[in-house]
Design an enzyme around this catalytic site. Structure first.
Site, PDB file in Angstrom:
ATOM      1  N   SER A   6      20.341  22.012  14.797  1.00  0.00           N
ATOM      2  CA  SER A   6      21.027  23.224  15.241  1.00  0.00           C
ATOM      3  C   SER A   6      20.513  23.643  16.614  1.00  0.00           C
ATOM      4  CB  SER A   6      20.791  24.366  14.247  1.00  0.00           C
ATOM      5  OG  SER A   6      21.111  25.603  14.862  1.00  0.00           O
ATOM      6  N   HIS A  31      24.839  20.724  15.582  1.00  0.00           N
ATOM      7  CA  HIS A  31      25.373  21.916  14.925  1.00  0.00           C
ATOM      8  C   HIS A  31      25.289  23.079  15.909  1.00  0.00           C
ATOM      9  CE1 HIS A  31      26.263  24.441  11.378  1.00  0.00           C
ATOM     10  NE2 HIS A  31      25.384  25.287  11.849  1.00  0.00           N
ATOM     11  N   ASP A  33      25.838  27.042  16.458  1.00  0.00           N
ATOM     12  CA  ASP A  33      25.973  28.331  15.782  1.00  0.00           C
ATOM     13  C   ASP A  33      26.562  29.379  16.711  1.00  0.00           C
ATOM     14  OD1 ASP A  33      22.994  27.409  14.226  1.00  0.00           O
ATOM     15  OD2 ASP A  33      24.858  27.850  13.139  1.00  0.00           O
ATOM     16  N   MET A  35      27.666  33.105  17.095  1.00  0.00           N
ATOM     17  CA  MET A  35      27.453  34.425  16.479  1.00  0.00           C
ATOM     18  C   MET A  35      28.014  35.506  17.402  1.00  0.00           C
ATOM     19  SD  MET A  35      23.540  33.789  15.248  1.00  0.00           S
ATOM     20  CE  MET A  35      23.114  32.442  14.169  1.00  0.00           C
ATOM     21  N   HIS A  65      29.969  26.095  14.013  1.00  0.00           N
ATOM     22  CA  HIS A  65      29.859  27.035  12.893  1.00  0.00           C
ATOM     23  C   HIS A  65      30.167  28.443  13.398  1.00  0.00           C
ATOM     24  CE1 HIS A  65      26.909  28.959   9.720  1.00  0.00           C
ATOM     25  NE2 HIS A  65      28.161  29.306   9.533  1.00  0.00           N
ATOM     26  N   MET A  67      30.383  32.119  13.015  1.00  0.00           N
ATOM     27  CA  MET A  67      29.982  33.323  12.271  1.00  0.00           C
ATOM     28  C   MET A  67      30.554  34.505  13.042  1.00  0.00           C
ATOM     29  SD  MET A  67      26.140  31.984  11.558  1.00  0.00           S
ATOM     30  CE  MET A  67      26.272  30.755  12.866  1.00  0.00           C
ATOM     31  N   MET A 136      25.560  28.053   2.726  1.00  0.00           N
ATOM     32  CA  MET A 136      24.467  28.658   3.484  1.00  0.00           C
ATOM     33  C   MET A 136      23.265  28.842   2.567  1.00  0.00           C
ATOM     34  SD  MET A 136      25.254  28.986   6.621  1.00  0.00           S
ATOM     35  CE  MET A 136      23.776  29.905   7.056  1.00  0.00           C
ATOM     36  N   ASP A 174      22.523  24.655   5.233  1.00  0.00           N
ATOM     37  CA  ASP A 174      22.133  25.218   6.530  1.00  0.00           C
ATOM     38  C   ASP A 174      21.259  26.441   6.337  1.00  0.00           C
ATOM     39  OD1 ASP A 174      24.178  26.704   9.223  1.00  0.00           O
ATOM     40  OD2 ASP A 174      22.090  26.072   9.150  1.00  0.00           O
TER      41      ASP A 174
HETATM   42  C1  DX5 Z   1      21.777  30.631  10.784  1.00  0.00           C
HETATM   43  C2  DX5 Z   1      22.398  29.372  11.326  1.00  0.00           C
HETATM   44  C3  DX5 Z   1      21.540  28.141  11.145  1.00  0.00           C
HETATM   45  C4  DX5 Z   1      20.147  28.240  11.777  1.00  0.00           C
HETATM   46  C5  DX5 Z   1      19.229  27.213  11.135  1.00  0.00           C
HETATM   47  O1  DX5 Z   1      22.724  31.635  10.708  1.00  0.00           O
HETATM   48  O2  DX5 Z   1      23.670  29.146  10.743  1.00  0.00           O
HETATM   49  O3  DX5 Z   1      22.228  26.996  11.619  1.00  0.00           O
HETATM   50  O4  DX5 Z   1      20.223  28.039  13.130  1.00  0.00           O
HETATM   51  O5  DX5 Z   1      17.936  27.356  11.648  1.00  0.00           O
HETATM   52  P1  DX5 Z   1      16.649  26.987  10.785  1.00  0.00           P
HETATM   53  O6  DX5 Z   1      16.766  25.519  10.431  1.00  0.00           O
HETATM   54  O7  DX5 Z   1      15.522  27.285  11.708  1.00  0.00           O
HETATM   55  O8  DX5 Z   1      16.664  27.840   9.559  1.00  0.00           O
HETATM   56 ZN    ZN Z   2      24.730  27.217  11.220  1.00  0.00          ZN
END
Ligand code: DX5
Ligand code: ZN
Length: 228
Positions: A6, A31, A33, A35, A65, A67, A136, A174
């Site tokens: 990620s 991956h 993320d 947000m 991903h 969010m 998740m 994840d």
């Molecule tokens: C959290 C993300 C994850 C996060 C994982 O909302 O969706 O992808 O970055 O990070 P680690 O592996 O450090 O928990």
């Molecule tokens: Zn993620």
């Protein structure tokens, strides 16, 4: 077993080089993320950053991903930026069906995610329309959190449905994934592992990826296990 670092845990001052490092280190996917500060209490990066990183990791599959509260306005910008799969959250309610259709219509792989408090039953209506189900294993919004073990039965249930209904979706996990929790998730049926801290924060990322993949492979249920 797919290993997907990620980018959220990477050095933000050099994201292109970090993506190239992941590719050189033997990762399968990247991956990403996304947000928006509304669906989750944090803001990460947008389509322009993904587009800037894309040429530095041409061989990696870009797993985006979302969010976000309004993913409808973001699907085309991320498709243009180089996304190969887009994941939306089932918590978006009755907008999920049209969203999955739109992602497919853009020629991308379709992913569906659910948060730890959400019942696995919520995803059932969509299982034959997706390429990937993301369970998740932390509450979304931040990297570096601890793995929530109560999510494991959801992975087992999703794997059982996949086998019973002869469906082909991947089972991704994840949040808080390291070698120990990857092994537990693999035993429950997961085959795609997202990890930020456990991979990007390692000096020798190649060794970390090899160890995580081996931990998952060593705990993958055998045919005999599944028949028991
Ligand atoms: C959290 C993300 C994850 C996060 C994982 O909302 O969706 O992808 O970055 O990070 P680690 O592996 O450090 O928990
Ligand atoms: Zn993620």
């Amino acid at each position: 077993m797919i290993i997907a670092p990620s980018l959220l845990a990477a050095d933000f001052t050099r994201l292109g080089r970090e993506a190239a490092r992941a590719q050189r280190s033997g990762a399968d996917w990247l991956h990403l993320d996304i947000m928006d500060g509304q669906f989750v209490p944090n803001i990460s990066f947008g389509p322009d950053v993904v587009a800037a990183v894309r040429p530095h990791a041409k061989k990696l599959f870009f797993d985006v991903h979302l969010m976000c509260l309004k993913p409808e306005i973001l699907l085309e910008p991320f498709a243009r930026a180089g996304a190969e799969e887009i994941i939306v959250h089932v918590e978006l309610g009755d907008r999920v069906g049209p969203l999955l259709w739109k992602i497919r219509a853009l020629g991308l792989k379709v992913g569906l995610a659910l948060n730890p408090p959400t019942s696995i039953a919520e995803v059932q209506p969509y299982l034959d329309k997706i390429d990937l189900l993301l369970v998740m294993t932390v509450n979304p919004g931040f990297g570096g959190q601890s793995f929530i073990h109560e999510c494991l039965p959801k992975i087992q249930q999703a794997d059982a449905w996949r086998r019973d209904r002869k469906l082909g979706y991947r089972l991704e996990v994840d949040g808080g994934i390291n070698n120990e929790t990857a092994a537990e998730c693999a035993r429950a049926g997961a085959d795609t592992f997202v990890a930020g801290t456990a991979l990007f924060r390692q000096r020798n990322m190649g060794a970390a990826i090899r160890r995580m993949r081996q931990a998952a492979l060593d705990h993958k249920p055998s045919v005999a296990d599944l028949q028991r």
